[in-house]
Design an enzyme around this catalytic site. Structure first.
Site, PDB file in Angstrom:
ATOM      1  N   ASP A 199       0.805  -1.219   0.000  1.00  0.00           N
ATOM      2  CA  ASP A 199       0.000   0.000   0.000  1.00  0.00           C
ATOM      3  C   ASP A 199       0.839   1.270   0.000  1.00  0.00           C
ATOM      4  O   ASP A 199       0.413   2.295  -0.539  1.00  0.00           O
ATOM      5  CB  ASP A 199      -0.949   0.008   1.202  1.00  0.00           C
ATOM      6  CG  ASP A 199      -2.175  -0.880   0.967  1.00  0.00           C
ATOM      7  OD1 ASP A 199      -2.416  -1.263  -0.187  1.00  0.00           O
ATOM      8  OD2 ASP A 199      -2.879  -1.182   1.940  1.00  0.00           O
ATOM      9  N   ASP A 257      25.588   3.906  13.963  1.00  0.00           N
ATOM     10  CA  ASP A 257      24.262   4.478  13.731  1.00  0.00           C
ATOM     11  C   ASP A 257      23.367   3.394  13.136  1.00  0.00           C
ATOM     12  O   ASP A 257      23.609   2.947  12.009  1.00  0.00           O
ATOM     13  CB  ASP A 257      24.400   5.673  12.770  1.00  0.00           C
ATOM     14  CG  ASP A 257      23.108   6.477  12.674  1.00  0.00           C
ATOM     15  OD1 ASP A 257      22.134   6.133  13.372  1.00  0.00           O
ATOM     16  OD2 ASP A 257      23.085   7.449  11.896  1.00  0.00           O
ATOM     17  N   ASN A 301     -10.437   0.254   0.072  1.00  0.00           N
ATOM     18  CA  ASN A 301     -11.454  -0.239   0.989  1.00  0.00           C
ATOM     19  C   ASN A 301     -11.093  -0.050   2.458  1.00  0.00           C
ATOM     20  O   ASN A 301     -11.935   0.217   3.299  1.00  0.00           O
ATOM     21  CB  ASN A 301     -11.727  -1.718   0.713  1.00  0.00           C
ATOM     22  CG  ASN A 301     -10.474  -2.566   0.712  1.00  0.00           C
ATOM     23  OD1 ASN A 301      -9.420  -2.132   0.222  1.00  0.00           O
ATOM     24  ND2 ASN A 301     -10.549  -3.765   1.245  1.00  0.00           N
ATOM     25  N   TYR A 302      -9.799  -0.217   2.789  1.00  0.00           N
ATOM     26  CA  TYR A 302      -9.378  -0.208   4.188  1.00  0.00           C
ATOM     27  C   TYR A 302      -9.046   1.191   4.675  1.00  0.00           C
ATOM     28  O   TYR A 302      -8.435   1.972   3.957  1.00  0.00           O
ATOM     29  CB  TYR A 302      -8.117  -1.060   4.362  1.00  0.00           C
ATOM     30  CG  TYR A 302      -8.379  -2.386   5.030  1.00  0.00           C
ATOM     31  CD1 TYR A 302      -8.550  -2.462   6.404  1.00  0.00           C
ATOM     32  CD2 TYR A 302      -8.454  -3.551   4.292  1.00  0.00           C
ATOM     33  CE1 TYR A 302      -8.798  -3.682   7.024  1.00  0.00           C
ATOM     34  CE2 TYR A 302      -8.703  -4.778   4.895  1.00  0.00           C
ATOM     35  CZ  TYR A 302      -8.873  -4.834   6.271  1.00  0.00           C
ATOM     36  OH  TYR A 302      -9.126  -6.030   6.869  1.00  0.00           O
ATOM     37  N   VAL A 323      -6.842   3.438   2.056  1.00  0.00           N
ATOM     38  CA  VAL A 323      -6.268   2.857   0.846  1.00  0.00           C
ATOM     39  C   VAL A 323      -7.346   1.998   0.198  1.00  0.00           C
ATOM     40  O   VAL A 323      -7.420   0.793   0.400  1.00  0.00           O
ATOM     41  CB  VAL A 323      -5.011   2.031   1.179  1.00  0.00           C
ATOM     42  CG1 VAL A 323      -4.259   1.690  -0.103  1.00  0.00           C
ATOM     43  CG2 VAL A 323      -4.094   2.769   2.141  1.00  0.00           C
ATOM     44  N   TYR A 376      -6.854   2.968   7.614  1.00  0.00           N
ATOM     45  CA  TYR A 376      -5.843   2.760   8.651  1.00  0.00           C
ATOM     46  C   TYR A 376      -5.750   4.026   9.495  1.00  0.00           C
ATOM     47  O   TYR A 376      -5.436   5.094   8.973  1.00  0.00           O
ATOM     48  CB  TYR A 376      -4.477   2.468   8.025  1.00  0.00           C
ATOM     49  CG  TYR A 376      -4.434   1.180   7.243  1.00  0.00           C
ATOM     50  CD1 TYR A 376      -4.113  -0.018   7.869  1.00  0.00           C
ATOM     51  CD2 TYR A 376      -4.715   1.146   5.874  1.00  0.00           C
ATOM     52  CE1 TYR A 376      -4.071  -1.217   7.162  1.00  0.00           C
ATOM     53  CE2 TYR A 376      -4.675  -0.045   5.158  1.00  0.00           C
ATOM     54  CZ  TYR A 376      -4.359  -1.219   5.805  1.00  0.00           C
ATOM     55  OH  TYR A 376      -4.321  -2.404   5.105  1.00  0.00           O
TER      56      TYR A 376
END
EC number: 1.4.3.-
Lengths: 676, 676
Positions: free
Chosen positions: B322, B615, B409-410, B407, B412
């Site tokens: 996505d 790092d 249908n969904y 995104v 978040y």
């Protein structure tokens, strides 16, 4: 952990029960906890029956002797029928014997009275712990040990610790170990242990049985241990501006006696001096069916096992059963409005019995409030339809029932959260004080041996330990007869003649036939765990169910043959399922103190009974491994864990599809005042 | 998943950028996202440089080309030095070629322009998806298929789906599959798939490459799919009374450009059309040291992999990325005040680039609010001191930064929550609509084959699927040079000469030397995972650190050799650690669409680089296995998951010991008004 004498100064909350609580018993619900007036009558009836002539009688537990489940369920179906009789279950000690007494309040009489002669002892009383703690102060060898250390006796406070069991045969005395702490400039006694000194006190004779002063270790300094706001000195972190929850029309829930009704939920909330919160008869309204449907018959925290991982003489035995030894309810503390609970909370009191049988009250033992945390119960923005945008959002409001139990050093914030969507969320927040060991070390560079913990400050070792809370969840999903289904997600290989894919997962459903099929250690394999009613299907044919959504997967990693683990064997598995049995209430054993592990969930479950399509109980172990860190010193920021029960094909469709957002409050008009 | 044409109707939010955004660039922070005016200049510069003469140029990604980390860190130390130049990173397509263009805004010129000729494609634009969806409507075989089914063409809407990769060699075209849905009485198109019909569209030529109508399946009925409040009919559940959050003095945070300051936290919040929220330079004020200490250099959701588990022809390829395919930021939606965020929220806009390079805005893309959920940050009731009770309770208030990405249908709901205690909590709520397959079945009794899902309603199969969100967490714990430490809790047997105990656990600390030491599947063994600064110790000698507290332990269980899993290989492990590398940003690959998995986290990590005292970047996979249930129909109640980063010996002691409770608000005086 720990030490219950410190749970509360009992005397502050004792009631003039006979003048204040002449309430009618006409309105009671059969599951209501005993009222102060009933508790008082229990005392009179038990004392009057003189069960142990010639001996001093102490009360260790008094609670409702619940009517049989089927009796309750029949009464629910037809509340016009006669209510079941009110009975009390009483544990007494007298003449070194434990008695199990059943009192029938309607008959004003003892209807059963038997001596328990198995291993283990009932819950400790506050009063005997306070008495044990006091013994030290006038015990010459102890006062000598204190002055040898250059400490002031008047700044010493002691606490009583249960001793567990380490393989001794039957016949051991009912004892505690008394350990002491040093105040002298702080109220944070737990950060200032006086290591090396142990008194062993027989609780029945209230005599010191053993004393030793094994080693001298510097008492950690008071500096930096104070947590009272009034004692803090600048600089301070920037303060937050005022913030509160506003419900101008009042709450959306109602409380009728012990019955709580909120939007689509109804449940009974009781207080028990052992378990604390007891949720019964939780049902949810189904809009399609126009009826309340059963979810939980009974739920409570059955045991809280807290083993420490320190082998030193003063520590090895610290494997506490906070519910069975100290009383999770007995250690509950009055909640502070606006601090422990938000401004919109409503409070309830709880009642218990003191050592002499006199009822006491814990004011504000529960708070109930609507939680408006800024979450969203569902939403969607749809932009896939040319020329239009659809946006629908529903904010989440849930209902929380909170209790805080301060079992000595630790404070457990126990939330039961009901959601409109049918989910019940169980959360425990761990805060309060660590148990630390006094140590010779002031820097980690000096450490060359196993120290069983983290050096948190100079001379202050935060001991490794666990917390295992086991929830008794007597789910009755749309009726009594339920099954436990483990849906394992199984990787399946795909041949290239079938699909360009090489794998997918599918769901392999297995209904547990017997108890051994339902003992589960989470974490290794993905699975969905469900309690279903195999006799009820949705219109399209799915069995109605509730799903357990676990949180942390911490479980006990002690050896199976270790004594503490034998007693707290429930902590090895996250999930257990047993057939409903009224007597199987306490996962760590009914007589948990000094128990030998022969009456607990792991033992009952060995019978491997059938659990399919019958009345079953789900047990869930919520575990925490705790490796302390310096942020936990001198007092721990809350660490939370939990799990959920979530409807899974219980409803025909999303049960909150039709909820309306709460009305908007335009509070810009409002002239609120503030106080610091 | 899914389909980004539906993310938003782009044109609604386009700005008259050159009139509205003539903002000065004097106040910018080097990490600020590109402003509309800058985006507009990027377009002009890129178009002016004519990188692909003769071809139509499309913009697929425009974002800040971040200055080097060391440049930023030097500038932070001395903000009077010259700011690094503003640069943009641009992905274009023209003539079937992907270009990577770097624009220097201070020089008004393209400073780098190269053709990318590896596999995979850049993010899809909305406009090309909309164009692809439209093709169906005038394509005779398609309209014939629709009328063959007795459906009305004007009620059909189509969506574009990325196709993944299934072993094809290089040279495949840039295509999508177009699938269609039926409205006719609902806006819930996803519940009404028209199964069996697939159009394959080449996005570069915008031509239909393949068409088939494989099978006819009943379109699930519209009844019961509607989720708009305005369309609901009685009966309704009892409504909640009004409830809101009140901050009469306003919020305790301030926003200066993109820098957010709240109590003891400061951080930079940016928007990126691929990642969405980007948190940078998060530091926490240490009261003892009187300085801000670094925690996170950079954090964002790097990829979101959503594989479905359905092998049918119309479904097998649904293995969406996505973030890399549709743009998690591009699909972000305007948040609705009082619904998506509470009354005390403050909103920020986000800017992106359309296909032709024109900047657009997403109003209210973020909300920032103080969360007052009724929790307790710490408390203790002390009753262990004879004659007194000490009670200290501090309510919790935290700061939430929220974005919602829809995104297709969904939906978040992505929360970044900062706590005064130093904890950062990462939560994702999944709601919106399922992808369902049209099915011949109306009852589970009819099903004799693998159906890859749950029958949710008649003819409606909710497909099994997963969600794996991977967080890029560039922790700089008190400085850049960090190590990853795995502290395993190890059971140790005890001989009976040492202790009455038979076992305890101890902590075995292992510092990961190279990347392979830090790939972790959670759940099997108890361990504490820490990022420490080995060069900084507390006064008593503990390395300062932050601990990762995982949530769910769901990880991908696809076969390693499955194509989707090769591409989304990050999902196999919950934890990865890599040395910082500016180019390693996208865990599923920079060119995720149709990628072949040769440029992703799993591949980078194969080099097995050293990660000790350097790092490092921590990557965490937050996973959900989703077996749909009827409650998810026609729209899912939010299911949340998350994890925490919590200080562990970062501070010398509890950093919130000295916080004061917020002032009490006495709102009983207030005459608030309400509207339904």
């Amino acid at each position: 952990m720990a030490n219950a004498s410190s749970c509360r100064i009992l005397i502050f909350f004792f009631l003039l029960y006979n003048t204040l609580f002449l309430t009618s018993t006409h309105q009671y619900h059969p599951l209501d906890p005993l009222t102060p007036s009933e508790l008082s009558r229990v005392r009179t009836i038990v004392k009057g029956s003189n069960p142990s002539p010639g001996f001093n009688l102490t009360f260790h537990y008094v609670g409702l002797d619940e009517p049989d489940k089927q009796t309750i369920l029949s009464w629910i179906l037809d509340p016009c029928t006669k209510k079941p009789p009110r009975r009390a279950l009483v544990n007494t000690r007298a003449g070194k014997k434990t008695r199990e007494i059943v009192v029938d309040l309607s008959k004003n009489s003892v209807i059963s009275n038997r001596v328990y002669d198995g291993d283990g002892y009932p819950m400790l009383t506050f009063e005997e712990q306070i008495a044990a703690n006091k013994l030290a102060m006038s015990y010459a060898p102890f006062t000598a040990s204190i002055s040898k250390r250059g400490l002031k006796l008047e700044e010493v406070v002691c606490e009583s610790f249960t001793i567990g069991w380490y393989g001794e045969k039957a016949g051991n005395n009912r004892v505690v170990r008394v350990m002491c702490y040093y105040l002298d400039g702080t109220v944070n006694l737990y950060m200032r242990p006086i290591e090396g000194i142990t008194l062993t006190v027989d609780l029945d004779t209230m005599k010191i049985m053993k004393y030793y002063d094994r080693l001298m270790v510097p008492v950690p300094k008071a500096e930096g241990t104070e947590y009272r706001g009034s004692e803090q000195k600048p600089p301070f972190v920037q303060s937050l501006k005022a913030i509160t929850v506003l419900q101008p029309e009042g709450p959306s829930f109602s409380i009728d006696g012990n019955t709580v009704r909120w939007v689509n939920w109804v449940f009974h909330l009781g207080f028990d001096m052992r378990a604390g919160q007891v949720i019964s008869l939780a049902s949810i309204y189904d809009l399609d069916k126009d009826e309340y449907r059963r979810v939980l018959y009974r739920a409570y925290i059955s045991e809280l096992f807290v083993p420490y991982m320190d082998l030193t003489e003063e520590w090895y035995y610290r494997t506490f059963f906070d519910t069975g030894e100290y009383g999770f309810g007995l250690c509950a503390v009055p909640l502070e409005p606006l601090r422990d609970c938000p401004a919109n909370a409503v409070f309830m009191d709880g009642y218990f019995t003191g050592q002499d049988g006199t009822p006491g009250t814990i004011p504000n033992v529960f708070c109930i409030f609507e939680r408006h945390a800024g979450d969203v119960i569902w939403r969607h923005t749809e932009s896939g339809i040319p020329g239009r945008v659809v946006r629908e959002v529903r904010p989440e409001v849930s209902l929380v029932v909170r209790m805080v139990s301060a079992v000595g050093n630790y404070d457990y914030i126990v939330d039961w959260e009901f959601k409109q969507s049918g989910t019940i969320k169980f959360t425990v927040g761990l805060t309060g004080l660590l148990e630390v060991r006094g140590s010779i070390y002031t820097h980690t560079d000096q450490i060359q041996e196993e120290v069983y913990g983290t050096l948190l400050a100079e001379n202050t070792m935060g001991a490794h330990h666990d917390h295992f809370l086991i929830y008794h969840l007597d789910l009755d999903v749309d009726g009594d007869a339920n099954s436990f289904v483990k849906s394992t997600l199984q990787t399946t290989r795909v041949s290239n003649t079938i699909s360009p894919r090489k794998s997918y997962w599918t769901v392999v459903r297995e209904t547990a036939k017997t108890e051994s099929n339902a003992r589960i250690q989470l974490g290794s394999k993905p699975a969905e765990l469900l309690v279903v009613n195999p006799n009820k299907k949705t219109k399209v044919g799915n069995p109605v169910g509730y799903r357990l959504i676990p949180g942390s997967v911490a479980g006990s990693i002690l050896s199976d043959d270790d004594y503490a683990q034998i007693r707290g064997a429930f902590s090895k598995y996250h999930v257990w399922v047993t057939p409903y049995n009224k007597s199987e209430k306490w996962a760590g054993g009914l007589y948990a103190d000094q128990s030998q592990g022969d009456d607990n969930l792991a033992i009952w479950s060995l019978r491997n009974r059938e659990i399919e399509n019958t009345d079953i109980v789900l047990w869930y172990t919520l575990g925490f491994h705790h490796v302390p860190c310096q942020e936990d010193f001198p007092l721990m920021p809350t660490l939370s864990g939990g799990f959920e029960l979530r409807p899974a094909n219980f409803f025909e469709h999303n049960p909150v599809l039709k909820i309306k957002p709460p009305k908007d409050v335009m509070w810009t008009n409002c002239s609120s005042s503030m106080k610091a």
